[in-house]
Design an enzyme around this catalytic site. Structure first.
Site, short mmCIF file in Angstrom:
data_model
loop_
_atom_site.label_atom_id
_atom_site.label_comp_id
_atom_site.label_asym_id
_atom_site.label_seq_id
_atom_site.Cartn_x
_atom_site.Cartn_y
_atom_site.Cartn_z
N HIS A 172 -56.58 -39.90 20.43
CA HIS A 172 -55.71 -38.94 19.73
C HIS A 172 -55.54 -37.70 20.61
O HIS A 172 -56.14 -36.66 20.38
CB HIS A 172 -56.39 -38.60 18.39
CG HIS A 172 -55.55 -37.88 17.41
ND1 HIS A 172 -54.88 -36.72 17.69
CD2 HIS A 172 -55.29 -38.16 16.11
CE1 HIS A 172 -54.25 -36.31 16.60
NE2 HIS A 172 -54.48 -37.17 15.63
N GLU A 275 -50.41 -40.16 21.28
CA GLU A 275 -51.64 -40.90 21.05
C GLU A 275 -51.49 -42.37 21.47
O GLU A 275 -50.52 -43.03 21.09
CB GLU A 275 -52.01 -40.82 19.56
CG GLU A 275 -51.99 -39.38 19.05
CD GLU A 275 -52.11 -39.28 17.54
OE1 GLU A 275 -52.74 -40.16 16.93
OE2 GLU A 275 -51.55 -38.34 16.97
C1 BG6 Z 1 -52.12 -38.02 13.38
C2 BG6 Z 1 -51.63 -38.68 12.13
O1 BG6 Z 1 -52.54 -38.98 14.29
O2 BG6 Z 1 -53.23 -37.17 13.08
C3 BG6 Z 1 -51.25 -37.60 11.14
O3 BG6 Z 1 -50.53 -39.54 12.42
C4 BG6 Z 1 -52.42 -36.67 10.87
O4 BG6 Z 1 -50.81 -38.21 9.92
C5 BG6 Z 1 -52.91 -36.12 12.20
O5 BG6 Z 1 -52.01 -35.61 10.03
C6 BG6 Z 1 -54.12 -35.19 12.08
O6 BG6 Z 1 -55.13 -35.82 11.36
P1 BG6 Z 1 -56.49 -35.09 11.07
O7 BG6 Z 1 -57.29 -36.02 10.20
O8 BG6 Z 1 -57.15 -34.83 12.40
O9 BG6 Z 1 -56.13 -33.78 10.38
#
Ligand code: BG6
Length: 303
Positions: A172, A275
């Protein structure tokens, strides 16, 4: 303490003088800081999260929020958290931690090795009594991060249990941007995607992706390189990948950023996530004893 000793013990065991050291990072959390291979870089044991990569003479490539809480049990807001074994909410269990459970726990530091001019840091985690309550599976996960003129991240999953195992995974990656509203994400033209901001409707990308509203798009059946073109920082970040068929582009925009306790109200302008993933219909299934490796290679070019 890290997952395998105190910071001093880990540094004595794995550190390489002048090249890599294990040290206390934000919140006193252990991190490996590397200066070699024409770059400086950092990876925290918390979630095996890369938090910095700076090729020599260049600005920081990775974004980390100034509002990150820096505590075990919470994912770092920024860098490259690892989503596993599910992406987003767990199907049928909205109370389970979003994006799985490995991004919020300390991993073990296994090895730091010189690799040509570059340095590879290997970290691992796996199933235990706690993970089995959330996901009844036996597995071992290794993250190999190579800091050099390129940044390479290789996530290796082994199904160490007796039965086939299905899982989702994502690197991510938060990229620092001069002004996200001026960034163009190139390389996804014509690709079908699910728009999570519009009830998961399937759409087709026309031209480059630009960020002009909340963006949460899951690009399917794509293994192509993607370039983050940033006219403000006058650079291009290229993401090449192996064994990944999904690319997600995410930016929370104004309202969502305000609602997030670990992101500054204005920080949405400073990053875009691109990502490297296998999620949804591209989730991976491994037979007992099998391994799967997903890799992302990040390169930087000035323009
Ligand atoms: C992204 C998702 O990868 O991560 C989103 O597609 C999400 O939907 C974002 O809001 C952040 O997620 P988190 O759990 O780190 O707040």
């Amino acid at each position: 303490m890290g997952a395998n000793g105190t910071i001093e013990e880990m540094n004595a065991k794995f550190g390489i003088a002048g090249i890599a050291r294990v040290t206390a990072g934000n919140g006193g959390l252990p991190k490996v800081a590397v200066t070699a291979g024409g770059c400086a870089g950092e990876v925290y044991l918390l979630g095996a999260t890369v938090t910095s990569w700076k090729p020599r003479g260049q600005d920081e490539v990775v974004f980390v929020s100034g509002a990150t809480k820096w505590e075990n049990g919470r994912a770092i807001r920024g860098g490259v958290p690892i989503c596993f074994p599910w992406f987003g909410n767990k199907a049928g269990d909205p109370k389970a931690p979003a994006h799985g459970f490995v991004r919020a726990k300390p991993w073990a530091l296994d090895r730091i090795a010189q690799n040509g001019g570059a340095v590879t840091v290997s970290l691992s985690t796996g199933s235990d009594e706690g993970t089995k309550k959330l996901w009844p599976a036996e597995f071992r996960l290794i993250q190999r991060v190579t800091f050099g003129a390129e940044l390479t991240m290789e996530l290796e999953m082994t199904n160490s249990g007796p039965a086939p195992l299905g899982f989702e995974e994502a690197l991510h990656t938060y990229f620092h941007a001069g002004d996200v509203t001026q960034v163009r994400v190139h390389g996804l033209d014509g690709i079908h995607y699910l728009d999570k901001t519009d009830g998961n409707r399937e759409k087709v990308q026309q031209g480059d992706v630009t960020i002009a509203k909340e963006t949460d798009s899951v690009y399917l059946d794509t293994s192509s390189d993607v370039e983050v073109r940033d006219p403000v920082l006058r650079r291009r970040i290229r993401v090449s990948k192996q064994n990944s068929l999904v690319t997600v582009v995410w930016n929370p925009w104004i309202e969502k950023a305000k609602a997030m306790s670990d992101l500054g109200d204005e920080e949405w302008k400073q990053f875009v996530c691109v990502e490297t993933c296998n999620v949804g219909k591209h989730a991976v299934t491994l037979a007992s004893g099998e391994q799967h490796r997903m890799k992302a290679v990040i390169q930087l070019a000035q323009v």
